[in-house]
Design an enzyme around this catalytic site. Structure first.
Site, mmCIF file in Angstrom:
data_model
loop_
_atom_site.group_PDB
_atom_site.id
_atom_site.type_symbol
_atom_site.label_atom_id
_atom_site.label_comp_id
_atom_site.label_asym_id
_atom_site.label_seq_id
_atom_site.Cartn_x
_atom_site.Cartn_y
_atom_site.Cartn_z
ATOM 1 N N TYR A 57 0.847 -1.206 0.000
ATOM 2 C CA TYR A 57 0.000 0.000 0.000
ATOM 3 C C TYR A 57 0.871 1.240 0.000
ATOM 4 O O TYR A 57 1.852 1.304 0.743
ATOM 5 C CB TYR A 57 -0.910 0.020 1.238
ATOM 6 C CG TYR A 57 -2.363 0.023 0.850
ATOM 7 C CD1 TYR A 57 -2.912 1.131 0.211
ATOM 8 C CD2 TYR A 57 -3.186 -1.076 1.082
ATOM 9 C CE1 TYR A 57 -4.235 1.144 -0.185
ATOM 10 C CE2 TYR A 57 -4.507 -1.076 0.682
ATOM 11 C CZ TYR A 57 -5.034 0.036 0.047
ATOM 12 O OH TYR A 57 -6.338 0.045 -0.353
ATOM 13 N N GLU A 59 -0.408 4.910 -0.398
ATOM 14 C CA GLU A 59 -1.145 6.177 -0.583
ATOM 15 C C GLU A 59 -0.197 7.363 -0.470
ATOM 16 O O GLU A 59 0.636 7.414 0.438
ATOM 17 C CB GLU A 59 -2.248 6.296 0.465
ATOM 18 C CG GLU A 59 -3.473 5.486 0.110
ATOM 19 C CD GLU A 59 -4.599 5.669 1.112
ATOM 20 O OE1 GLU A 59 -4.415 6.397 2.102
ATOM 21 O OE2 GLU A 59 -5.658 5.065 0.895
ATOM 22 N N ASP A 203 -6.788 14.048 -24.831
ATOM 23 C CA ASP A 203 -6.899 12.646 -24.424
ATOM 24 C C ASP A 203 -6.298 11.820 -25.552
ATOM 25 O O ASP A 203 -6.939 11.565 -26.577
ATOM 26 C CB ASP A 203 -8.367 12.280 -24.190
ATOM 27 C CG ASP A 203 -8.517 10.842 -23.704
ATOM 28 O OD1 ASP A 203 -7.549 10.067 -23.820
ATOM 29 O OD2 ASP A 203 -9.618 10.493 -23.232
ATOM 30 N N THR A 229 -4.298 6.557 -21.574
ATOM 31 C CA THR A 229 -4.171 5.205 -21.039
ATOM 32 C C THR A 229 -2.774 4.716 -21.425
ATOM 33 O O THR A 229 -2.101 5.303 -22.278
ATOM 34 C CB THR A 229 -5.234 4.250 -21.625
ATOM 35 O OG1 THR A 229 -5.133 4.276 -23.048
ATOM 36 C CG2 THR A 229 -6.634 4.647 -21.200
ATOM 37 N N LYS A 232 -2.762 0.919 -24.853
ATOM 38 C CA LYS A 232 -3.182 0.814 -26.258
ATOM 39 C C LYS A 232 -1.923 0.826 -27.132
ATOM 40 O O LYS A 232 -1.125 -0.104 -27.037
ATOM 41 C CB LYS A 232 -4.179 1.932 -26.574
ATOM 42 C CG LYS A 232 -5.454 1.838 -25.698
ATOM 43 C CD LYS A 232 -6.512 2.804 -26.107
ATOM 44 C CE LYS A 232 -7.791 2.616 -25.327
ATOM 45 N NZ LYS A 232 -7.828 3.396 -24.081
ATOM 46 N N ARG A 238 -2.637 -2.222 -18.288
ATOM 47 C CA ARG A 238 -3.872 -1.442 -18.192
ATOM 48 C C ARG A 238 -3.708 -0.411 -17.090
ATOM 49 O O ARG A 238 -3.656 -0.747 -15.911
ATOM 50 C CB ARG A 238 -5.064 -2.346 -17.895
ATOM 51 C CG ARG A 238 -5.202 -3.501 -18.862
ATOM 52 C CD ARG A 238 -6.574 -4.106 -18.811
ATOM 53 N NE ARG A 238 -7.499 -3.254 -19.525
ATOM 54 C CZ ARG A 238 -7.622 -3.249 -20.857
ATOM 55 N NH1 ARG A 238 -6.920 -4.072 -21.599
ATOM 56 N NH2 ARG A 238 -8.474 -2.439 -21.440
HETATM 57 C C1 LIG Z 1 -9.815 8.261 -25.781
HETATM 58 C C2 LIG Z 1 -10.081 7.413 -24.584
HETATM 59 N N1 LIG Z 1 -10.119 7.974 -23.380
HETATM 60 C C3 LIG Z 1 -10.353 7.257 -22.267
HETATM 61 C C4 LIG Z 1 -10.575 5.914 -22.325
HETATM 62 C C5 LIG Z 1 -10.920 5.175 -21.081
HETATM 63 O O1 LIG Z 1 -9.981 4.271 -20.708
HETATM 64 P P1 LIG Z 1 -10.335 3.042 -19.744
HETATM 65 O O2 LIG Z 1 -11.127 2.090 -20.551
HETATM 66 O O3 LIG Z 1 -8.995 2.570 -19.345
HETATM 67 O O4 LIG Z 1 -11.120 3.605 -18.598
HETATM 68 C C6 LIG Z 1 -10.527 5.266 -23.561
HETATM 69 C C7 LIG Z 1 -10.759 3.811 -23.664
HETATM 70 O O5 LIG Z 1 -11.215 3.275 -24.591
HETATM 71 C C8 LIG Z 1 -10.291 6.035 -24.725
HETATM 72 O O6 LIG Z 1 -10.267 5.484 -25.944
#
Ligand SMILES: Cc1ncc(COP(=O)(O)O)c(C=O)c1O
Length: 440
Positions: A57, A59, A203, A229, A232, A238
């Site tokens: 842990y 935090e 994002d 993330t 990908k 993950r």
């Molecule tokens: C552009 C985008 N943002 C956020 C996410 C969310 O990620 P997670 O599925 O890990 O919560 C995804 C997942 O598909 C995504 O494609």
């Protein structure tokens, strides 16, 4: 190698679960995985995510924890942070978000209050749920306003984005998405955000690996926050990261912990660190460019077979196919392709007249097949399989689907899956074992 040999403790303790892991390894090895948000991690990433770091842990942040015994964990997290900063060229990185959705939620927590207006691309246009779409917490706790793409060319309409931003004055604007086949113009979004006084978030979940490998322009210098993330195109475990200039570091860190999360998943942090190290190698640049070269070759081959592609093609790893002219709904096509050993997802296309659970399109991408070593020379055959399977979906021709499945499995056997069972040397990936063989 059997599942008993590969995971001996698991096979002994829980044969039922071990058998499922073995079956999944086989499935991932035998099929052509075209879901653009998926990939194969290296053996090193896989090993890092299954370590005793799981037991701890932590935090807080390195040097500022609420639990003792952090001598090693602090170093693990610091490694991940420093590697993220160096790879993406940012001042600050937070590597603790549990996944992409909580990472985005933390951004709202940092820069908006419930009820504030936020802006993002509409889900059916290619945005993500967490960009303010109604069914998501981000669209019900905040007032989500949404932009889209033009109907005639499938490209982002920056006049619409600007008009909407100036009219609605959102606190936060998200750019990026889940089904965008074209390069994102971060500079254009940056100008609009500055004019409207919004915090701009890129994002880059889908394209982080392409950015790291120099196959897509970087948002650095144009946006306030980068959310991604790690699982990908970046080919990590993950998880997720938030990155920014120093001025936003405190707000983002506070939003992740204690704002939204408790203890970080240290085994994931370690695997992120490994993935970032791999992504900083010259061979990862080759990988990122190969992903795009494969996608472009696949798009060309699909166009030659008469498929309609949203925006007419791709600049990145992703292709969105509108099946309306084929008179096969996306869901029926996706399920038939799955029976043919080609794994895709059904997807809305912009201005889709059909419902999201039964849309007109399928979404495909090349990160996984590139990790297995397939090249542009293979793409005409991949397009032919997709064509045959979609046609067979319309006529209920299960024999053709079975024949395609056998052909896919034969090719994939020559390009072993990295991580669990690969033998082939693929750009930027370390491999562990040869031959999937039979799992019992
Ligand atoms: C552009 C985008 N943002 C956020 C996410 C969310 O990620 P997670 O599925 O890990 O919560 C995804 C997942 O598909 C995504 O494609």
């Amino acid at each position: 190698m059997t599942v008993q040999q590969q995971h001996p403790a698991l096979a002994a303790a829980d044969p039922e679960l071990a058998a499922l892991v073995g079956a999944e390894e086989r499935l991932q090895a035998e099929t052509l995985r075209l879901i653009p948000s998926e990939n194969y991690v290296s053996a090193a990433v896989l090993e890092a995510s299954g370590t005793v770091l799981q037991n701890k842990y932590s935090e807080g942040y390195p040097g500022r924890r609420y639990y003792e015994g952090q001598q090693n964990i602090d170093q693990v997290e610091t490694l991940a942070i420093e590697r993220a900063k160096a790879l993406f060229g940012v001042d600050h990185a937070n590597v603790q978000p549990y996944s992409g959705s909580p990472a985005n939620l933390a951004v709202y927590l940092a820069f908006a209050k419930p009820g504030d207006t936020v802006m993002g691309m509409a889900l059916p246009m290619g945005g993500h749920l967490t960009h303010g779409w109604g069914v998501s917490a981000t669209g019900s706790w905040f007032r989500g306003v949404q932009y889209g793409v033009r109907q005639d060319d499938g490209l982002i309409d920056f006049d619409q984005v600007r008009d909407l931003a100036l009219k609605e004055r959102p606190k936060v604007i998200f750019c990026g998405g889940t089904a965008l086949p074209r390069t994102i113009d971060f500079a254009a979004f940056g100008e609009i955000a500055r004019e409207s006084g919004a915090v701009l978030v890129a994002d880059v979940a889908h394209i982080a690996g392409l950015i790291a490998g120099g196959a897509h322009p970087s948002p650095v210098g144009h946006v306030d926050v980068i959310s991604t993330t790690t699982h990908k195109t970046l080919r990590g475990p993950r998880g997720a990261m938030l990155m920014s200039r120093e001025e936003h570091a405190k707000a983002l860190d506070k939003a992740i912990f204690p704002g939204l999360q408790g203890g970080p998943h240290n085994q994931t942090t370690a695997a992120i660190a490994v993935a970032l190290r791999e992504a900083s190698q010259p061979s990862f640049r080759d990988y990122a460019h190969a992903v795009v070269a494969n996608a472009k070759a696949l798009a060309e081959a699909l166009l030659a077979r008469g498929f309609d592609l949203v925006s007419g093609g791709t600049d990145n790893h992703l292709i969105l196919i509108d099946l309306t002219s084929r008179q096969v709904p996306g869901k029926i096509a996706a399920k038939a392709l799955d029976r043919a050993g080609i794994v895709v997802n059904y997807n809305t296309v912009p201005y889709d007249p059909r419902k999201p659970f039964d849309p007109s399109g399928i979404r495909i991408g090349t990160p996984s097949l590139t990790s297995r070593g397939l090249t542009p020379d293979h793409m005409p055959e991949v397009a032919e399989w997709i064509d045959r399977a979609v046609t067979a979906a319309g006529t209920g021709d299960e024999d053709t689907l079975a024949a395609v499945r056998a052909e896919v499995a034969a090719l994939m056997a020559a390009y072993p899956a990295p991580g669990g069972a690969g033998a082939r040397c693929v750009p930027g990936l370390t491999h562990r074992r040869a031959g999937i063989g039979s799992h019992t």
